[in-house]
Motif scaffolding. Structure first.
Motif, PDB file in Angstrom:
ATOM      1  N   VAL A 296      13.978   2.334   2.426  1.00  0.00           N
ATOM      2  CA  VAL A 296      14.283   1.730   3.722  1.00  0.00           C
ATOM      3  C   VAL A 296      13.909   0.255   3.678  1.00  0.00           C
ATOM      4  O   VAL A 296      12.795  -0.093   3.267  1.00  0.00           O
ATOM      5  N   TYR A 297      14.820  -0.596   4.103  1.00  0.00           N
ATOM      6  CA  TYR A 297      14.533  -2.028   4.212  1.00  0.00           C
ATOM      7  C   TYR A 297      14.755  -2.494   5.638  1.00  0.00           C
ATOM      8  O   TYR A 297      15.751  -2.135   6.272  1.00  0.00           O
ATOM      9  N   SER A 298      13.813  -3.305   6.161  1.00  0.00           N
ATOM     10  CA  SER A 298      13.938  -3.894   7.488  1.00  0.00           C
ATOM     11  C   SER A 298      13.702  -5.390   7.397  1.00  0.00           C
ATOM     12  O   SER A 298      12.777  -5.842   6.700  1.00  0.00           O
ATOM     13  N   THR A 299      14.521  -6.148   8.091  1.00  0.00           N
ATOM     14  CA  THR A 299      14.353  -7.598   8.116  1.00  0.00           C
ATOM     15  C   THR A 299      13.158  -7.958   9.001  1.00  0.00           C
ATOM     16  O   THR A 299      12.684  -7.131   9.784  1.00  0.00           O
ATOM     17  N   PRO A 300      12.664  -9.194   8.901  1.00  0.00           N
ATOM     18  CA  PRO A 300      11.705  -9.658   9.906  1.00  0.00           C
ATOM     19  C   PRO A 300      12.384  -9.668  11.284  1.00  0.00           C
ATOM     20  O   PRO A 300      13.621  -9.626  11.381  1.00  0.00           O
TER      21      PRO A 300
ATOM     22  N   GLY B  58       0.825  -1.201   0.000  1.00  0.00           N
ATOM     23  CA  GLY B  58       0.000   0.000   0.000  1.00  0.00           C
ATOM     24  C   GLY B  58       0.856   1.247   0.000  1.00  0.00           C
ATOM     25  O   GLY B  58       1.995   1.254  -0.473  1.00  0.00           O
ATOM     26  N   ALA B  59       0.316   2.307   0.573  1.00  0.00           N
ATOM     27  CA  ALA B  59       1.007   3.592   0.621  1.00  0.00           C
ATOM     28  C   ALA B  59       0.526   4.361   1.837  1.00  0.00           C
ATOM     29  O   ALA B  59      -0.508   4.030   2.432  1.00  0.00           O
ATOM     30  N   ARG B  60       1.293   5.361   2.214  1.00  0.00           N
ATOM     31  CA  ARG B  60       0.904   6.202   3.355  1.00  0.00           C
ATOM     32  C   ARG B  60       1.221   7.655   3.054  1.00  0.00           C
ATOM     33  O   ARG B  60       2.284   7.996   2.522  1.00  0.00           O
TER      34      ARG B  60
ATOM     35  N   GLN C 117      10.066   0.339   2.451  1.00  0.00           N
ATOM     36  CA  GLN C 117       9.393   1.623   2.264  1.00  0.00           C
ATOM     37  C   GLN C 117      10.180   2.407   1.225  1.00  0.00           C
ATOM     38  O   GLN C 117      11.417   2.411   1.255  1.00  0.00           O
ATOM     39  N   ALA C 118       9.473   3.097   0.331  1.00  0.00           N
ATOM     40  CA  ALA C 118      10.137   3.896  -0.690  1.00  0.00           C
ATOM     41  C   ALA C 118       9.366   5.187  -0.886  1.00  0.00           C
ATOM     42  O   ALA C 118       8.199   5.175  -1.287  1.00  0.00           O
TER      43      ALA C 118
ATOM     44  N   TYR D  42       4.932   7.655   1.064  1.00  0.00           N
ATOM     45  CA  TYR D  42       5.720   6.537   0.566  1.00  0.00           C
ATOM     46  C   TYR D  42       4.839   5.326   0.271  1.00  0.00           C
ATOM     47  O   TYR D  42       3.714   5.212   0.775  1.00  0.00           O
ATOM     48  N   ILE D  43       5.360   4.440  -0.555  1.00  0.00           N
ATOM     49  CA  ILE D  43       4.728   3.147  -0.774  1.00  0.00           C
ATOM     50  C   ILE D  43       5.446   2.130   0.105  1.00  0.00           C
ATOM     51  O   ILE D  43       6.598   2.333   0.503  1.00  0.00           O
TER      52      ILE D  43
END
Length: 364
Positions: free
Chosen positions: A168-172, A76-78, A110-111, A99-100
Motif C-alpha cells: 500500500v502506498y499513500s501520498t503525503p 518499523g513494523a506492526r 506498508q508491505a 507488515y513493515i
C-alpha cells in the motif's frame, strides 16, 4: 498495467525518500490495542430454537517496533494479535495485521498483511465501529439463521476488508487531500504460504482511493472515493467496485453517508434473478459532553454470498434501522447501548429481527 503502476509508485517513492539513512541506535516498541465485552438480546422471526441472549468479547494487541533515521525517515513494523470469542460460539487467536512500514516526505508505504485503503479511511458517515448505532458494528454477529446481503459486511469497496498480503502506498497530505493505492496478488493470502497458483476467488486485486479532510469556517468535511478491481477465475464475473462517502460536521452535530456499487462482481456468468451488489446508508450524530447519540439507516441488496451467486435463491435485500447512545466513562473507557431493527429477505425467506446490544470497551 494497473498493478505494475501501483507497485512502481510505491517502490520509487520509498527509494527516493530513503536515500542514505543512518538510523539511531534506539528502537522504540509501542504497545496499544483495545478490548470489548458485548451482551445482546435478539428477537427474530425465524430463530430455529436459538437462544435469545448471547455474550461476545475481543482483545486486540498492537505491537509496533519503530525507529527514526537521521534524515527523518520513520520505519518499523506492526503486528496486531486478536483473541476473539464470537457470538456464534467460535474461539480464535490469530493476527490480522503483520507488515513493515516506512514514512517520510515521500508519503508512506506498508508491505505485508493489512487491509485496503478504503477499509482504513473510507468514509461511511459519522457513525463508525466503537459508536453504538454504527453500521460498522456487530449487530450482524447476533443475527442468526438467515443470511444478510454480502455487502452489509463490506460497506466500502466490496473486498477492501480482505487482510491479505499486499503493498500500500499513500501520498503525503496536500491541503487535506491524500491519495492511496494498493495491490494484492492473491485474495485471502493472509498468514498463508505464498504461491503462484490462481485463487478461487480473486487474483491481482488493486485499489485506488482519494481521501480528504478539512474545514471551511465552522463546517468540517471528511470525504473519500475509491475504486477496486480484480480478476476472477474462469466462469465468474471480475471484481469492479466503487465507493464514495462524506461526513459534514457543525459544532456538536454530524451528518453523512455513503454509497457502494459492485454490480455483478463475483457472480457466476450467466446468472439470473440476482440484483447488483449495492449498499447505501445515511447517519447522524450529536455529541453532548461525554455522550454521543447516533442513528443510521442502511439499505443493502445483492447476493448473500461473496462469489457464485446465480439464481434468486442467492438474492437478499435488507433494510436496517439503528440507534444508540455511547457514554465515555473515563479516558479510553466507553459503554453503550444499541438497538437495531433488521428487515431482511434472503433466499425468499423473511426474517425480521430486533437486536438490543450492550457494548463496553477499553482502548489503550
Amino acid at each position: 498495467m494497473k498493478r505494475s503502476l501501483i507497485i512502481g509508485c510505491a517502490a520509487v517513492a520509498l527509494t527516493a525518500g530513503c536515500g542514505t539513512a543512518s538510523a539511531q541506535s534506539k528502537f522504540d516498541v509501542l504497545l496499544g490495542g483495545d478490548v470489548f465485552f458485548q451482551g445482546a438480546y435478539v428477537d427474530q422471526d425465524n430463530d430455529n430454537s436459538l437462544r435469545t441472549t448471547e455474550f461476545a468479547n475481543r482483545f486486540r494487541l498492537n505491537i509496533t517496533p519503530t525507529a527514526k533515521a537521521d534524515n527523518g525517515l520513520e520505519y518499523g513494523a506492526r503486528l496486531r494479535l486478536r483473541s476473539v470469542t464470537a457470538a456464534n460460539g467460535s474461539r480464535t487467536t490469530d493476527n490480522d495485521r503483520a507488515y513493515i512500514f516506512a514514512n517520510g516526505t515521500f508519503g508512506s508505504v506498508q508491505a505485508g498483511v493489512t487491509n485496503g485503503p478504503s477499509d482504513d479511511t473510507g468514509v461511511i458517515g459519522p457513525n463508525i465501529d466503537g459508536i453504538s448505532g454504527s453500521p460498522d458494528g456487530f449487530y450482524a454477529s447476533y443475527y442468526g439463521v438467515t443470511t444478510l446481503p454480502y455487502v452489509t459486511g463490506a460497506l466500502r469497496t466490496l473486498e477492501s476488508g480482505d487482510a491479505s498480503t499486499k503493498i500500500v502506498y499513500s501520498t503525503p497530505s496536500f491541503a487535506g487531500l491524500k491519495l492511496s493505492a494498493a495491490y494484492t496478488p492473491t485474495y485471502g493470502s493472509s498468514n498463508t504460504d505464498i504461491n503462484r497458483r490462481k485463487n478461487v476467488t480473486y487474483n491481482d486485486m488493486g485499489e485506488v482511493q482519494a481521501y480528504y479532510k478539512g474545514a471551511f469556517g465552522s463546517l468540517g468535511l471528511e470525504a473519500s472515493a475509491a475504486y477496486q478491481f480484480a480478476q476472477a477465475p474462469t466462469g465468474f464475473e471480475d471484481l469492479s467496485s466503487v465507493h464514495a462517502g462524506a461526513t459534514v460536521t457543525y459544532g456538536a452535530f454530524a451528518i453523512g453517508g455513503s454509497y457502494a456499487f459492485s454490480g455483478d462482481s463475483g457472480y457466476a456468468k450467466g446468472h439470473t434473478g440476482v440484483d447488483d451488489n449495492q449498499v447505501w446508508l445515511i447517519g447522524a450524530q450529536y455529541t453532548v459532553g461525554p455522550v454521543i447519540l447516533a442513528a443510521t439507516y442502511t439499505d443493502a441488496k445483492g447476493a448473500n454470498v461473496g462469489t457464485g451467486a446465480a439464481t434468486a435463491a442467492d438474492y437478499a435485500r435488507a433494510r436496517i434501522y439503528q440507534g444508540g447512545v455511547t457514554y465515555t466513562v473515563a479516558p479510553g473507557l466507553t459503554t453503550g447501548l444499541e438497538y437495531s431493527y433488521v428487515d431482511n429477505k434472503s433466499g425468499g425467506v423473511d426474517n425480521d429481527a430486533n437486536i438490543f446490544l450492550w457494548d463496553t470497551r477499553f482502548s489503550f
